[in-house]
Design an enzyme around this catalytic site. Structure first.
Site, PDB file in Angstrom:
ATOM      1  N   TYR A  77      54.168  38.232  41.704  1.00  0.00           N
ATOM      2  CA  TYR A  77      52.707  38.046  41.702  1.00  0.00           C
ATOM      3  C   TYR A  77      52.000  39.190  40.980  1.00  0.00           C
ATOM      4  CZ  TYR A  77      47.926  37.807  43.481  1.00  0.00           C
ATOM      5  OH  TYR A  77      46.553  37.760  43.574  1.00  0.00           O
ATOM      6  N   GLN A  78      52.335  40.426  41.332  1.00  0.00           N
ATOM      7  CA  GLN A  78      51.642  41.578  40.750  1.00  0.00           C
ATOM      8  C   GLN A  78      51.805  41.632  39.232  1.00  0.00           C
ATOM      9  OE1 GLN A  78      49.991  42.976  43.124  1.00  0.00           O
ATOM     10  NE2 GLN A  78      51.222  42.905  44.979  1.00  0.00           N
ATOM     11  N   GLU A 122      37.557  47.707  46.353  1.00  0.00           N
ATOM     12  CA  GLU A 122      38.151  47.090  47.540  1.00  0.00           C
ATOM     13  C   GLU A 122      37.190  47.307  48.702  1.00  0.00           C
ATOM     14  OE1 GLU A 122      39.677  45.360  50.360  1.00  0.00           O
ATOM     15  OE2 GLU A 122      41.148  45.315  48.727  1.00  0.00           O
ATOM     16  N   ASP A 153      31.431  46.400  47.743  1.00  0.00           N
ATOM     17  CA  ASP A 153      31.414  45.005  47.313  1.00  0.00           C
ATOM     18  C   ASP A 153      31.568  44.940  45.796  1.00  0.00           C
ATOM     19  OD1 ASP A 153      30.943  42.332  46.913  1.00  0.00           O
ATOM     20  OD2 ASP A 153      28.801  42.426  47.358  1.00  0.00           O
ATOM     21  N   GLY A 154      32.605  44.238  45.339  1.00  0.00           N
ATOM     22  CA  GLY A 154      32.855  44.149  43.909  1.00  0.00           C
ATOM     23  C   GLY A 154      31.730  43.473  43.148  1.00  0.00           C
ATOM     24  N   ASP A 171      42.161  40.177  42.654  1.00  0.00           N
ATOM     25  CA  ASP A 171      43.344  39.967  43.492  1.00  0.00           C
ATOM     26  C   ASP A 171      42.850  39.765  44.916  1.00  0.00           C
ATOM     27  OD1 ASP A 171      45.751  39.953  44.793  1.00  0.00           O
ATOM     28  OD2 ASP A 171      46.114  42.106  44.570  1.00  0.00           O
ATOM     29  N   SER A 172      42.542  38.533  45.256  1.00  0.00           N
ATOM     30  CA  SER A 172      41.897  38.246  46.535  1.00  0.00           C
ATOM     31  C   SER A 172      42.836  37.515  47.477  1.00  0.00           C
ATOM     32  CB  SER A 172      40.654  37.380  46.313  1.00  0.00           C
ATOM     33  OG  SER A 172      41.031  36.113  45.824  1.00  0.00           O
ATOM     34  N   TYR A 239      54.823  32.861  49.549  1.00  0.00           N
ATOM     35  CA  TYR A 239      53.476  32.292  49.529  1.00  0.00           C
ATOM     36  C   TYR A 239      53.576  30.792  49.808  1.00  0.00           C
ATOM     37  CZ  TYR A 239      51.116  36.480  47.667  1.00  0.00           C
ATOM     38  OH  TYR A 239      50.575  37.735  47.492  1.00  0.00           O
TER      39      TYR A 239
END
Length: 298
Positions: A77-78, A122, A153-154, A171-172, A239
């Site tokens: 994933y990363q 983050e 908050d992004g 990346d949530s 996942y």
């Protein structure tokens, strides 16, 4: 935070020595991992946070009852969420990460020597601090001097920095609780506005097997203001359904399906991403292609 998540206690999901992940976004199925030791459990300002050492998958991070990271397969994933946009761009110097408090995306971005600045926003400081303690193989990304950490908050940070970033990666966690706004069109518009000309957005895009009803309307909406909006995916055993996708969108540039740059030396040190897989990740099975793009993509 979603009403149903307010009282969730991650420890309640461990029964007879097994952690059981059951989520409303994947009804009728579950994922179970055998627990060797719980190393941390607590509640941050935003969510339930659980770290446990599993018998076969290494350390595991769980947020609000949902597996975010296992040491055994996190690299798939990363690497893909980071290297698809980075190599599609080819010359990114300023990169923004929204979420990703475990540090894995930072780790991958910092492998690109041409990057001059990486900012991570983050909202949950506990995810950062406990990942540094229990997931050092991911959180090593924070050690790079090019990284600046914003605990905020992004969306607000992006409003303050229009037209700045070459690549923005979100990346949530899943669209429940504090991450729900990250799957709404206004957030994507905010990312678009924070991109420099020729920039690329890459976001966690849920699972084609389970979430076509979430993916299609979001891709449709993003297509209204982005130059391109495409969908790629990776495989990851822990996942839901063993798969997760990425929405990849651009500002005044073309398709991201082919890397603008290939770095064979870097690829030698990666465990999943390569330039051939970059292109292959955008090739969707017919059911998913039709569900997400209809007849628009062949």
């Amino acid at each position: 935070m979603a009403e149903q998540q307010q009282g969730l206690n991650g420890m309640d999901l461990i029964v007879d020595g097994w952690f059981h992940e059951r989520g409303e976004l994947w009804p009728g199925q579950a994922m179970s991992l055998k627990v060797e030791e719980v190393v941390y459990h607590g509640r941050s300002k935003f969510q339930d946070v659980l770290f446990f050492r599993s018998t076969n998958h290494g350390m595991v991070l769980v947020l609000d009852g949902v597996i975010q990271v296992t040491e055994s397969d996190e690299f798939s994933y990363q690497e893909m969420i980071a290297h698809i946009p980075m190599f599609a761009h080819g010359n990114a110097e300023k990169v923004l990460v929204i979420g990703g408090g475990d540090g894995g995306v930072l780790r991958e971005i910092c492998k690109h020597q041409g990057v001059k600045e990486v900012v991570i926003c983050e909202i949950d400081e506990d995810v950062i601090s406990y990942s540094k303690k229990y997931l050092p193989s991911l959180a090593c990304g924070y050690d790079d001097p090019r990284v600046t950490v914003k605990v905020m908050d992004g969306a607000e940070f992006m409003r303050q920095n229009p037209g700045v970033f070459d690549v923005i990666i979100t990346d949530s966690s899943d669209p429940i609780g504090p991450a729900s706004v990250l799957f709404e069109a206004p957030f994507y518009r905010g990312m678009y506005d924070a991109l420099a000309d020729g920039g690329i957005i890459c976001t966690q895009g849920e699972c084609m097997w389970l979430h076509k009803d979430l993916i299609k309307p979001l891709v449709d909406k993003v297509s209204e203001f982005c130059s391109t909006a495409e969908y790629a995916y990776t495989t990851i055993p822990t996942y839901p359904s063993g798969q997760i996708g990425f929405i990849v969108a651009t500002k005044n540039r073309g398709s991201c399906k082919k890397p603008a740059k290939v770095d064979s030396e870097m690829e030698k040190g990666l465990r999943y991403y390569n330039s051939e897989l970059h292109e292959a990740s955008f090739v969707l099975p017919n059911f998913a292609r039709r569900a997400i793009f209809g007849d628009a993509e062949k």
